[in-house]
Enzyme design. Structure first.
Site, short mmCIF file in Angstrom:
data_model
loop_
_atom_site.label_atom_id
_atom_site.label_comp_id
_atom_site.label_asym_id
_atom_site.label_seq_id
_atom_site.Cartn_x
_atom_site.Cartn_y
_atom_site.Cartn_z
N LYS A 207 1.36 -1.23 0.42
CA LYS A 207 -0.30 0.48 0.62
C LYS A 207 1.57 0.90 -0.15
O LYS A 207 0.37 2.15 -0.85
CB LYS A 207 -0.68 -0.14 1.08
N GLU A 213 11.24 -4.29 4.17
CA GLU A 213 10.96 -6.27 3.23
C GLU A 213 10.39 -5.90 1.30
O GLU A 213 11.62 -6.67 1.20
CB GLU A 213 10.32 -6.82 4.03
N GLY A 268 -4.44 -1.80 5.91
CA GLY A 268 -3.73 -2.86 5.93
C GLY A 268 -4.02 -5.00 5.62
O GLY A 268 -4.20 -5.16 4.61
N ARG A 269 -4.68 -4.64 7.22
CA ARG A 269 -5.14 -5.95 7.72
C ARG A 269 -6.15 -6.06 6.80
O ARG A 269 -6.72 -7.59 7.04
CB ARG A 269 -4.78 -5.89 9.11
N GLU A 354 -2.82 -6.44 16.01
CA GLU A 354 -2.74 -5.14 15.83
C GLU A 354 -3.90 -4.06 15.59
O GLU A 354 -2.72 -3.28 15.57
CB GLU A 354 -1.48 -5.50 13.88
N HIS A 385 -1.23 -33.38 19.32
CA HIS A 385 0.37 -34.12 19.57
C HIS A 385 1.22 -33.34 20.32
O HIS A 385 2.17 -33.32 20.10
CB HIS A 385 -0.22 -34.74 18.85
N LYS A 513 10.62 0.15 13.68
CA LYS A 513 11.55 0.33 11.86
C LYS A 513 12.63 1.68 11.69
O LYS A 513 13.45 1.40 11.35
CB LYS A 513 10.02 0.64 11.37
O1 F6P Z 1 3.86 -2.10 9.93
C1 F6P Z 1 2.58 -2.27 9.72
C2 F6P Z 1 2.39 -2.28 8.55
O2 F6P Z 1 2.63 -0.91 7.69
C3 F6P Z 1 0.81 -3.22 7.64
O3 F6P Z 1 0.25 -2.48 8.93
C4 F6P Z 1 0.43 -3.81 6.45
O4 F6P Z 1 -0.08 -4.65 6.86
C5 F6P Z 1 2.08 -4.22 6.16
O5 F6P Z 1 3.05 -3.48 7.10
C6 F6P Z 1 2.49 -3.89 4.99
O6 F6P Z 1 2.41 -1.87 4.23
P1 F6P Z 1 2.22 -2.37 3.47
O7 F6P Z 1 1.20 -2.70 2.75
O8 F6P Z 1 2.40 -0.39 2.77
O9 F6P Z 1 4.10 -2.65 2.46
#
Ligand code: F6P
Length: 549
Positions: A207, A213, A268-269, A354, A385, A513
């Protein structure tokens, strides 16, 4: 100054009521009514919830209904539905429900009717998915794209991956979907080992288009593509993006026509219903993706209209608040007895933790009651188990959600009946337990002496009286899965209303971060000394020693 919740009249009444309930056991509650299962069960959007194995009575429901009224639950869900900026710390609405309402009612965000944007993004997805499935999307060397890798993390990964996996029986198998999330280079290396650059397309799903990452994995993927002699100048043929940051996606080298829009008004979630769901649509086809949205929409309608007492998401929210805030439970397990739902607990971790892992109320006052707890779990029967021992005899009080489909996609001998028997055995064992007397009798019948039986019996006692919910659906389909996910989304929202917190921001992730960026500088610059706490300094030194050129 006490918070709104702790000073609510009904909250105080609930504390009193808990003292009364705590004197009864679940078995006693069952023995007082032969209709308990019927009274404490609900149907909605193709799901059935049996919540009778909980430490509640009709009075508990009445009190929570009154609490909902006292705290303005009706107005809060109306604000959610109508796109009020309920994410007040970011001045944004949370309009994931608009994404699955195919009637496309006009909804205005900052004077713009977002229903038009939703339909046009869906059309863009449909065209792209069709072209991919028809073999009309080709890479830089003219070969047909056969593999799609979604690069994204958090909400841009967990939902799509969980759904693609859960709907494996619906996969079209025209194109294979893969997922890369972690900055740990091993993940992308192992994924790419199985793929060939000429027939691979990457979706950079972010987003913000600013997540470390995702950006670094996308760069590694771009290098992998460009290393191929025929693809040096073909980035635009091998990358599409899903993002609200069009400028950053274009700067990366992605053609504007290949950028699928995302919006600030979707968290995002909560975004798998949007263009972030592109890998889902690719895997299962647009019709099945629409069925997923329709199932979720059916749950939305239920959530927005049913009274709290008859409202499935509200009931789930209420039960966890009951155990969390009144019985000191610190975690909740979710155990799907369905292989396809094996990633559901991981998905719910982000959704619940979150969203509601918050320490202040909407006015910024420190909470004087606990908010979200830890969510964990995994597929049954595997957990039996491994960690179910803790449910049965541990000193922790862990309520469990059991989930299973009544029919299976894969009938193998008697496996499905055995699977479900295992599930029912767990919730029943948690309910009834085993007394000292029963344990002793069992040992005597097995031929042990009285002395041996007395010694061993305490180890075999299972206290029981541990609550659980059981959620079932006829079959795991796109529609029932959509309803199941929406159920948990609304549960989280209902909890946030009672706890009086903002479920749609996540400021807590920012500090880590920022420190991460600083430490990365220390790790990568041999000359830079580090000035952190002694432990962090020592670990940085160890890393540098092992990575010296
Ligand atoms: O670091 C948390 C977060 O902002 C989440 O809320 C989100 O789903 C994820 O990182 C990924 O964000 P993006 O879609 O902006 O890469």
């Amino acid at each position: 100054m006490p918070t709104r919740l702790s000073s609510a009249i009904t909250w105080k009444k609930l504390h009193q009521h808990q003292k009364e309930i705590a004197t009864s056991t679940l078995c006693e509650l069952f023995s007082t009514s032969s209709q308990r299962a019927h009274s404490f069960s609900l149907e909605a959007a193709g799901l059935h919830l049996d919540y009778s194995k909980n430490l509640i009575t009709k009075e508990t429901l009445d009190l929570f209904q009154a609490l909902a009224q006292e705290l303005g639950f009706d107005a809060a869900r109306k604000s959610l539905r109508e796109g009020e900026p309920i994410n007040h710390t970011e001045n944004r609405p949370a309009l994931h429900t608009a994404l699955r309402d195919k009637r496309n009612p006009p909804i205005y965000v900052k004077d713009s009717n977002i229903s038009n944007e939703i339909s046009s993004a869906k059309k863009q997805m449909a065209v792209f998915v069709k072209q991919l499935h028809q073999g009309k999307v080709v890479g830089g060397s003219g070969k047909i794209i056969r593999d799609v890798v979604n690069i994204g993390i958090g909400g841009s990964y967990l939902g799509p991956k969980m759904v693609v996996e859960a709907l494996t029986p619906y996969q079209q198998n025209k194109v294979q979907c893969h997922f890369v999330a972690n900055i740990d280079g091993s993940e992308i290396v192992e994924t790419l080992k199985k793929l060939h650059p000429e027939i691979t397309l990457f979706i950079v799903a972010s987003k913000s288009f600013g997540t470390q990452e995702t950006l670094h994995n996308a760069i590694a993927a771009r290098e992998w593509i460009c290393q191929h002699p025929q693809l040096k100048t073909s980035v635009d043929k091998h990358f599409v993006a899903v993002s609200s940051n069009i400028a950053a996606a274009s700067d990366f080298g992605i053609a504007e026509s290949n950028i699928f829009p995302m919006w600030d008004w979707v968290g995002g979630r909560y975004s798998l219903w949007s263009t972030i769901g592109l890998p889902i649509a690719i895997a299962i086809g647009m019709d099945n993706f629409q069925a997923l949205l329709d199932g979720a929409h059916e749950m939305d309608e239920h959530f927005f209209t049913a009274e709290p007492q008859d409202n499935m998401p509200f009931i789930l929210a209420m039960l966890q608040i009951w155990y969390n805030n009144f019985f000191s439970a610190h975690s909740q397990a979710v155990i799907p007895y369905d292989y396809y739902l094996r990633s559901l607990p991981e998905y719910l971790q982000q959704l619940e933790m979150e969203s509601n892992g918050k320490r202040v109320d909407r006015a910024g006052r420190a909470l004087d009651y606990p908010s979200a707890y830890a969510i964990w779990g995994g597929p049954g029967t595997n957990g039996q188990h491994a960690y179910h021992q803790l449910f049965h005899q541990g000193t922790q009080f862990i309520p469990v959600d059991f989930i299973f489909p009544l029919t299976t996609h894969n009938p193998v001998n008697s496996h499905h009946a055995m699977l479900i028997a295992n599930c029912l055995s767990q919730s029943r064992a948690m309910l009834v337990g085993k007394t000292l007397e029963q344990a002793t009798d069992e040992l005597l019948q097995q031929g042990h002496s009285q002395e041996e039986a007395d010694k061993l019996a305490p180890h075999k006692v299972i206290p029981g009286n541990r609550p659980s919910n059981t959620l079932t659906m006829d079959k795991l389909t796109p529609s029932s899965l959509g309803a199941l996910i929406a159920l948990y989304e609304h549960k989280v929202f209902a909890q946030s209303v009672i706890w009086d917190i903002n479920a749609f921001d996540q400021w807590g992730v920012e500090l880590g971060k920022k420190i991460g960026d600083e430490i990365y500088q220390s790790l990568s610059d041999p000359k830079q000394s580090s000035d952190y706490d002694d432990s962090t300094n020592q670990l940085i030194k160890r890393f540098k020693r092992s990575n010296q050129a």
